[in-house]
Structures are given as C-alpha cells and as structure tokens.
Motif scaffolding. Structure first.
Motif, mmCIF file in Angstrom:
data_model
loop_
_atom_site.group_PDB
_atom_site.id
_atom_site.type_symbol
_atom_site.label_atom_id
_atom_site.label_comp_id
_atom_site.label_asym_id
_atom_site.label_seq_id
_atom_site.Cartn_x
_atom_site.Cartn_y
_atom_site.Cartn_z
ATOM 1 N N GLY A 154 49.370 39.366 39.862
ATOM 2 C CA GLY A 154 49.982 39.303 38.541
ATOM 3 C C GLY A 154 49.006 39.051 37.419
ATOM 4 N N GLY A 155 47.724 38.938 37.710
ATOM 5 C CA GLY A 155 46.748 38.656 36.665
ATOM 6 C C GLY A 155 45.499 39.492 36.852
ATOM 7 N N PRO A 156 44.521 39.345 35.980
ATOM 8 C CA PRO A 156 43.283 40.098 36.118
ATOM 9 C C PRO A 156 42.623 39.836 37.474
ATOM 10 C CG PRO A 156 43.382 39.056 33.976
ATOM 11 C CD PRO A 156 44.514 38.489 34.785
ATOM 12 N N ALA A 157 42.147 40.882 38.086
ATOM 13 C CA ALA A 157 41.450 40.771 39.363
ATOM 14 C C ALA A 157 40.363 41.837 39.405
ATOM 15 C CB ALA A 157 42.414 40.927 40.534
ATOM 16 N N SER A 158 39.388 41.622 40.264
ATOM 17 C CA SER A 158 38.266 42.552 40.316
ATOM 18 C C SER A 158 37.835 42.775 41.758
ATOM 19 C CB SER A 158 37.082 42.019 39.494
ATOM 20 O OG SER A 158 36.636 40.779 40.013
ATOM 21 N N VAL A 159 37.182 43.892 41.966
ATOM 22 C CA VAL A 159 36.565 44.217 43.244
ATOM 23 C C VAL A 159 35.147 44.655 42.947
ATOM 24 C CG1 VAL A 159 36.613 45.718 45.262
ATOM 25 C CG2 VAL A 159 38.767 44.909 44.263
ATOM 26 N N ILE B 68 34.971 55.014 44.377
ATOM 27 C CA ILE B 68 34.998 53.921 43.405
ATOM 28 C C ILE B 68 34.425 52.668 44.056
ATOM 29 C CG2 ILE B 68 36.447 52.513 41.913
ATOM 30 C CD1 ILE B 68 36.252 55.444 41.107
ATOM 31 N N ARG B 69 33.447 52.061 43.413
ATOM 32 C CA ARG B 69 32.771 50.895 43.979
ATOM 33 C C ARG B 69 33.009 49.607 43.202
ATOM 34 N NH1 ARG B 69 32.920 54.094 47.238
ATOM 35 N NH2 ARG B 69 31.236 55.094 48.437
ATOM 36 N N THR B 70 33.449 49.738 41.933
ATOM 37 C CA THR B 70 33.682 48.545 41.108
ATOM 38 C C THR B 70 34.996 48.717 40.352
ATOM 39 O OG1 THR B 70 31.296 48.258 40.814
ATOM 40 C CG2 THR B 70 32.735 47.035 39.320
ATOM 41 N N TYR B 71 35.745 47.628 40.257
ATOM 42 C CA TYR B 71 37.077 47.678 39.642
ATOM 43 C C TYR B 71 37.359 46.375 38.901
ATOM 44 C CZ TYR B 71 42.226 47.332 39.509
ATOM 45 O OH TYR B 71 43.533 47.151 39.122
ATOM 46 N N LEU B 72 37.924 46.505 37.710
ATOM 47 C CA LEU B 72 38.447 45.358 36.969
ATOM 48 C C LEU B 72 39.785 45.778 36.383
ATOM 49 C CD1 LEU B 72 38.146 42.494 35.752
ATOM 50 C CD2 LEU B 72 37.040 43.563 33.770
ATOM 51 N N ALA C 243 29.687 39.097 40.022
ATOM 52 C CA ALA C 243 31.116 39.033 39.689
ATOM 53 C C ALA C 243 31.296 39.099 38.176
ATOM 54 C CB ALA C 243 31.724 37.754 40.243
ATOM 55 N N PHE C 244 32.495 39.492 37.769
ATOM 56 C CA PHE C 244 32.810 39.496 36.344
ATOM 57 C C PHE C 244 32.963 38.064 35.854
ATOM 58 C CE2 PHE C 244 34.205 43.679 37.743
ATOM 59 C CZ PHE C 244 33.695 44.493 36.748
ATOM 60 N N GLU D 273 34.128 34.837 33.384
ATOM 61 C CA GLU D 273 35.408 34.402 32.863
ATOM 62 C C GLU D 273 35.662 35.002 31.481
ATOM 63 O OE1 GLU D 273 39.057 32.736 32.978
ATOM 64 O OE2 GLU D 273 37.576 32.792 34.591
ATOM 65 N N ALA D 274 34.599 35.147 30.686
ATOM 66 C CA ALA D 274 34.748 35.742 29.357
ATOM 67 C C ALA D 274 35.183 37.199 29.467
ATOM 68 C CB ALA D 274 33.429 35.644 28.592
ATOM 69 N N GLU D 275 34.635 37.950 30.426
ATOM 70 C CA GLU D 275 35.036 39.343 30.606
ATOM 71 C C GLU D 275 36.488 39.441 31.065
ATOM 72 O OE1 GLU D 275 31.039 41.749 31.887
ATOM 73 O OE2 GLU D 275 31.752 40.221 33.285
ATOM 74 N N ARG D 276 36.878 38.563 31.967
ATOM 75 C CA ARG D 276 38.265 38.554 32.437
ATOM 76 C C ARG D 276 39.219 38.244 31.276
ATOM 77 N NH1 ARG D 276 39.126 37.816 38.007
ATOM 78 N NH2 ARG D 276 37.215 37.788 39.234
ATOM 79 N N THR D 277 38.833 37.277 30.458
ATOM 80 C CA THR D 277 39.683 36.904 29.323
ATOM 81 C C THR D 277 39.827 38.070 28.352
ATOM 82 O OG1 THR D 277 39.040 34.578 29.502
ATOM 83 C CG2 THR D 277 39.928 35.309 27.387
#
Length: 792
Positions: free
Chosen positions: A341-346, A365-369, A394-395, A397-401
């Motif tokens: 339900g929230g931002p997630a990344s691979v 695809i190798r990277t996902y946000l 990893a991404f 916290e600022a990028e996730r926000t």
C-alpha cells in the motif's frame, strides 16, 4: 514465491527498532535524523545512549517525559532518577501526558527514584557501583520476560555536589557506551546547561552518540566511542573525522537543495492551468526519471483481485511497456506496492525473489520504484519508474518521500476527474428530455452503483411514524427487494434515516446493531449507503444503494456528497411531477367546466337568436340589432373560451380554407362602413374555417378600434404564411408582447375584453404557426403568420 522488498513501513516494535529509531518517530520530537554512518568507528558502534541538554524545566520535561512515556507504550521497564525535581513533580508531569502513573507504579512498569536509592546508596561516586546498578536493573527487568527492555532517564545534577570529579563523571559516561552496547537499554542523561560548566558539557557531548536539544534528536558528529576516548591520541583519525564531517555537511546541503528544487518543479507543473492532465503527467514522468536516475515512468490500472495489470501511460517508447500492454499483476514488480500500500522498490531482483517474473526475465527490468494509488470510484493505479540498469544502492528516504508526493497528486487528479465525470453524467441524465422519470431513475441507479462500487440501487416509500417501508423501484433483480415489496422500516438499514436526512453509510452491520434485522439475516445486505428524501405532500422516500459484499472502509466525503446530489435531483423530480399532476388536474377541471359552460350558454343563445328573428316588423330595429349583436358576441366569446382552455382539442378536423374567402366573410361581420379591406392573399390552408374567420374578425376589429373608422386593412401573402396589416396608429414596441396576454386591452371603454388577440396567439399555437407583430409599411400594425400548412 516469496519477494523481499524495500518498504518504508517500519514496525513500532522493540524487537526490530532501536529506542532512538522509535524516538525519532515520536511526534513531540523533530526529525527524523539520519542514523550515524561514520567511516571511522562504523555504523554499528552507535547505541541508545542520549544526552539531553536543556535550559529550563519546560525544555527538560519536554524531552524526558515523552521519552519515558514511549517506553511505557513499548512495554519496557521505565526508571526515572530524580534529583533536581521532586518525585511528586515528576509524577505530575507524567500524568499530564495522559499516563496512569499510579497504575504504572503499582505494576512495576514505572519507578521514580533518587540517586540515593540507586547507584549512590553509599553517598560516594563509585563507577563500579553505578555500572552494577544498571546491569542489575536490566537483568531483573528482562530475565523473566515481563519487560522487553529498560528505558531510563536520570537528572545528573547530583554530580554538582562538589565531591564528584568532572573527569570521573565523563569517564563514567564513556564507559556506559560499552555497557549499553547490544543491550535492550535506552538511557537519557539530563544535563542542565545553566548549571554545568561548558567544559564539562563539551566532554559530555563527546561521550553520547545522540543529543536531544530544542525538541529534536540529533546524531552527534562529535561523538567519540569508548576505544577512542580511552585510547591514545590519533591526529590522522581526527583529521579524517573532520574531513568526513565537512563532506557530510556539504552532501546534506546538496541533497536538501535537490529536494527543494524537485518540489518547486513539481508544484510548477501541477499548478500550470495551461497544461492538460496528460501533459502534466508526462512532465512529472520526466521529473521523476531525472530525480531517481531511471529510464522510464509509467502508470498502470491494476486489480489485485483479478490479478489485472494494464499499462495506461508511459513517458517514452519502450519495447515492452506501452499503453495497452496487459500482464498478470503477479508478473510485475507492481504486485509489491498493491500488497504494502505504500512506496516500495526493487534494486536486486534476484535476491528479492523476482527472477522468474515476466518483467525481469523477458522485459529485462532491473530497478523499480513504485507506489500504489487507490482511486475512489475507479480502477486503482500504480505509479512507477523502472530501468534496465541495476542500481547499486537502495533508494533514500527523501526519494521515497518525493515519489509518494507524486503519487498523491496523481490520486487527487484522477479522483477529481472521476467526480467531474460522474457529475456530468448526472446532469446529462437529469437534462435528458427524451427519457421518462423511470428511465432517468434507472440510469441514476446504474451511475450510483458504478460510483460507489455497490450491486443494487433502489428507492422506497417510508413512513417512520407507522414503521412503513415499501420498495418503489430497484435497478436489478433481487430475491427480496422488488417493486411493491413491503417490510417494517425497522427491519431495514433505512431505519437510520428515521431522524435524519443526512447521507448515512453502514459498512459494519454488526457493530451498527443490524445483525438481527431482515435486511441482514434474510436479504444478505452487508453494505448500505442511503439518504432520506423529504417531500411536502407525499410520503418521504429513501434513495439507497446496497451490496451483499462487505466494504473494508467507510464512504468518503466525496461519495456522500454525490449521493446527496442524486437525492436532491430525485426530490426535485418527484415534487415537480406532483406539481405538474396537480396542475394537469386543475386544467382538466377547467376544461371540463369550460365545456359545460359553453354547452349551457349555447342553448339559450340559440333560442334567443331564433326568437329575435321572429320579432314583429314594428319592433325597434335598433334594439333588435343590439340583441342580435349581443348573441353573436356571446357566440364568439364561447369559441374564444374553448380555444383558450382546451387548445387543439377545441379545433375540429382540418379542411381546405381559402384565406381570401374567409377574410371577406369576417369583414362582413365587422361594423365599419368607412373602413377599407384590401385582400391580395392567394393561398388556401388546412384549418377550421370557423376559427380562422374568428381570427380575421378579431384582427379586423382590433384595427378598427385602434386605427379609426376609416382605417385600411390589408391581407396578403407572406413567406410560408400570410399577414394582416393596417395603416392605423400601430402598436408600441414595449406593448407587442403584452397584447397577446389574456385580459390585456387599451380599449376597455369601447367594449374591449382583452381576449381577441389572446385568441389569435392561442389559435396560432394550436396550429403550430408562429405569429409576430411589427410595424406596417404605412406605420400601423402588422401581424405575420409563418409556418402555415398550405393546402396541397
């Protein structure tokens, strides 16, 4: 297959989160601050040992009390060692934060002690005794599993007694870092800045990994771990620390500038009134690709229940991702965000368990946000950025926000568009003149079911006073809710409308005390949204939508507003229909009365006309003429009355009517020997000759009354019709609309009734003619009749 993802959802559990991490998330403290990442002493060396540097009691308790209360919330053993304040003052401060201090004391979860009762029981400063106290406190709190750890805070003003060596105090604080390492211990040491010497405070700051001041938790860049504090001097290490601190400060400033620049750009894009939604979305894709250093931005419609995934927008051409591409949701990285339900990344698909998915195996695809965008009243979306290149880190916290903010704008825009679309559809339904009320109501049901994602729409007649409920209309087949079905109002969800006309939703029937009702037990209704429609002269109605499926969340304010709008339209339609029915009933009665009155008048008029013709020759000829004219006038008024009240029903079947002949016949009935009639019309029409003759006579008499006895009246052909014109005084522009109103006359002194021209307009409407008044070529009045059906 199990997928590990990087998610921003962190649990408030002492087993997975340190005391400092939890404290950063406390609303009383500003932050969060980044965790220590020192290349010299390493990330793992920092521990939950904090120093609170305060200037007054408000600032002191503003840090210490929330710190302690959080420990109670987390199931930790909490200890407050008071010195500068009394035990009663500390307990009062704890109670002011809504904590039942007495219960916490009684259960042993809270202890408020003095230094004399703890590590200074001998009255002397003994480092070994003090360290032993803390170790014993932890053992007693955690050995039996009653508490998850220890949360302690101590007022350090006892060290100002004049017998405590400042160097030993600093040494003691440094040793505690080793004691607390890798233990479930969080300690806050309180130092009064106004009372401790600056040189002592400087060394105290150096011995605490974290410092609390001015309502914020700070990672202490000046902290020196025990092995450094007690080890030999190392200038090279100090230089490296200084250089690292300068690099960190520069990097932080750069990061903040990039963050602010990205937010400003986002605001500029979304606030641009000249861009469409698609253009704004493309600009945000471009901004996101730049911000996250990824190749492609995209948005997809998703349905976790059916494993559906359809690409809706992309920022650029791609071999696989393009609008319309369909995939099982489980074969994409977007399955991650629908679960969290929230931002997630691979960033490491192999390690994260995505090796066999289509997006990794076939799309490369190798990277996902990405983030999940639930849309009220529409398909949910995922908003994401991808790249074929792997990402080494990893991404942040600022990028996730920042990504979360982009997703929120998308959600807002999609829901706004959906609301506007539904409102437009509602207005189109309401304004559709080709649909009956029942057809509009069915369209409304369909729209509401789509808007609220419910199964059935309906309307019922209700009377709370008699517990009456009768289904009037429904949108589909239902075993129990069918038109005409009656049940006690109290056995339905609509009983919530007994005392209110507000929109009311029920998503938890058992909690709302509907578990024993027929609607729940027999009808199987699990979700309800309804509103009461209060009517003036009829039973009230309830407009409702129901479903046999439960709903996890309540109805939004936007959904309630839309339901209210639909209820207002239904209220308007029902009351309008009732008014029109009442008006039609009145008109029917008026027409019936007019027919009866015409019948009753015609009989004596006919008899009077017969007997007037049998009067002796020696009778007063002028009196006989007046009587005859009176009977003729009454006959005319009967015809006028029938046309005005019954319209087309008063007109007989149409026949061929030569206008020239009927005009001359009408002229013969006009008493104007000095007036002149000029007929040039050469047209035959389909109409009733009697009424056309009345029309001409009314126009001729109007011309004589207003134009004088010597007026000249002309009747001629006009495009698609004919005209009647005179050379009299004419009709002022401001009166041309009024002259057709029944009762309007400027010749009442000469016997004018104001019905003649009203009859003219009414007859024209009966035959679907148009009639207009202009000025004639001679300055008089001209009446033009258009769209007149000619005789074939």
């Amino acid at each position: 297959m199990s997928h590990r993802v990087e998610s921003d959802d962190r649990l408030e559990s002492p087993n997975v989160e340190s005391g400092v991490d939890a404290l950063r998330r406390r609303p009383e403290f500003r932050g969060p601050v980044d965790p220590p990442d020192d290349p010299i002493h390493g990330e793992g060396e920092a521990n939950d040992h904090l120093a609170s540097i305060y200037a007054d009691r408000d600032e002191q308790f503003g840090a210490a009390i929330p710190f302690l209360c959080q420990g109670l919330e987390r199931g930790e053993k909490c200890v407050y060692i008071a010195d500068e304040n009394t035990r009663a003052e500390v307990l009062g401060a704890i109670r002011s934060h809504g904590v039942d201090a007495d219960a916490a004391l009684e259960s042993g979860a809270l202890s408020v002690l003095t230094p004399a009762e703890t590590y200074r029981s001998t009255g002397e400063f003994d480092i070994d005794a003090m360290v032993g106290f803390w170790e014993d406190t932890l053992a007693r709190a955690t050995d039996d599993g009653e508490f998850s750890g220890v949360r302690a805070t101590a007022e350090m003003t006892w060290a100002l007694d004049g017998r405590t060596d400042d160097d030993l105090l600093v040494e003691y604080e440094a040793i505690l870092n080793s004691v607390f390492a890798d233990e479930d211990y969080t300690v806050l040491c309180q130092y009064n800045r106004e009372r401790f010497p600056d040189e002592v405070l400087r060394d105290i700051i150096r011995t605490h990994p974290h410092v609390v001041s001015d309502g914020a938790v700070h990672h202490n860049g000046f902290y020196r771990p025990p092995e450094e504090y007690f080890g030999p001097d190392d200038p090279a290490r100090d230089v490296e620390r200084m250089m690292s601190a300068m690099r960190e400060r520069t990097e932080m400033k750069t990061t903040l500038e990039e963050r602010h620049r990205g937010l400003r750009r986002q605001n500029e894009i979304t606030a641009d009134a000249d861009r469409t939604f698609d253009q704004k979305l493309q600009a945000l894709f471009e901004l996101g690709c730049e911000r996250f250093d990824l190749e492609l931005g995209a948005m997809a419609c998703v349905d976790p229940e059916t494993d559906g995934f359809v690409v809706e927008y992309t920022s650029d051409d791609h071999d696989h991702f393009e609008p319309g591409t369909e995939l099982p949701l489980s074969e994409t990285y977007c399955a991650t965000v629908t679960e969290t339900g929230g931002p997630a990344s691979v960033t490491d698909p192999l390690a994260d368990g995505y090796e066999d998915t289509t997006v990794h195996r076939e799309f490369g695809i190798r990277t996902y946000l990405g983030t999940y965008v639930p849309v009220d009243g529409d398909f949910d979306r995922t908003f994401f950025f991808v790249s074929s290149d792997p990402r080494g880190e990893a991404f942040s916290e600022a990028e996730r926000t920042f990504h979360r903010l982009l997703g929120r704008w998308v959600k807002y825009e999609l829901e706004r568009q959906q609301r506007e679309r539904h409102q437009r559809t509602l207005y189109e339904i309401a304004a559709d003149a080709d649909r009956t009320f029942d057809q509009k109501l069915q369209a409304l049901f369909e729209l509401g079911c789509e808007r609220f994602d419910l199964e059935l729409g309906g309307m019922a007649r209700i009377d709370p006073g008699t517990d009456f409920f009768e289904v009037e209309a429904v949108s589909g087949d239902h075993e129990h809710l069918v038109p005409g079905a009656q049940v006690s109002l109290s056995e339905t969800y609509c009983r919530v409308l007994t005392d209110t006309a507000d929109v009311t939703g029920i998503t938890d029937p058992l909690d709302a005390d509907f578990g024993a009702t027929e609607a729940y037990d027999e009808f199987g209704v699990r979700t309800y949204l309804g509103t009461r429609i209060e009517l003036t002269d009829d039973l009230d109605r309830s407009l409702f939508f129901v479903s046999s499926e439960p709903r996890d969340e309540g109805f939004s304010e936007a959904e309630r507003t839309f339901q209210h709008l639909m209820g207002q339209w239904v209220k308007y339609e029902l009351e309008t229909d009732r008014r029109e029915s009442q008006l039609q009933s009145k008109n029917d009665r008026l027409e019936s009365f007019a027919s009866m009155l015409a019948h009753e008048l015609r009989n004596p008029v006919t008899i009077g006309e017969i007997y007037s013709q049998q009067l002796p020759d020696e009778s007063d000829s002028e009196a006989v003429e007046y009587v005859t004219e009176a009977f003729d006038r009454i006959e005319d008024m009967i015809d006028v009355m029938l046309v005005l009240t019954k319209g087309r029903e008063a007109v007989d079947e149409c026949t061929t009517v030569p206008l020239s002949t009927v005009a001359h016949e009408a002229w013969e009935e006009v008493e104007a020997p000095d007036a002149t009639l000029a007929v040039t019309v050469d047209r035959a029409i389909q109409a009733d000759a009697t009424y056309v003759r009345h029309l001409f006579r009314n126009l001729f008499e109007n011309a004589v009354k207003h134009g004088g006895d010597d007026v000249t009246v002309a009747v001629g052909d006009a495009p698609t019709g004919f005209y009647v014109a005179d050379d009299g005084a004419g009709i002022p522009v401001e009166e041309r609309e009024q002259v057709f109103e029944a009762g309007f006359t400027t010749a009442s002194d000469n016997g004018g009734t104001g019905l003649g021209l009203a009859f003219v307009e009414e007859l024209a409407e009966v035959y679907d003619w148009t009639v207009t008044i202009t000025e004639s070529e001679d300055g008089g009045a001209r009446f033009d009749f258009r769209n007149v059906v000619a005789d074939s």
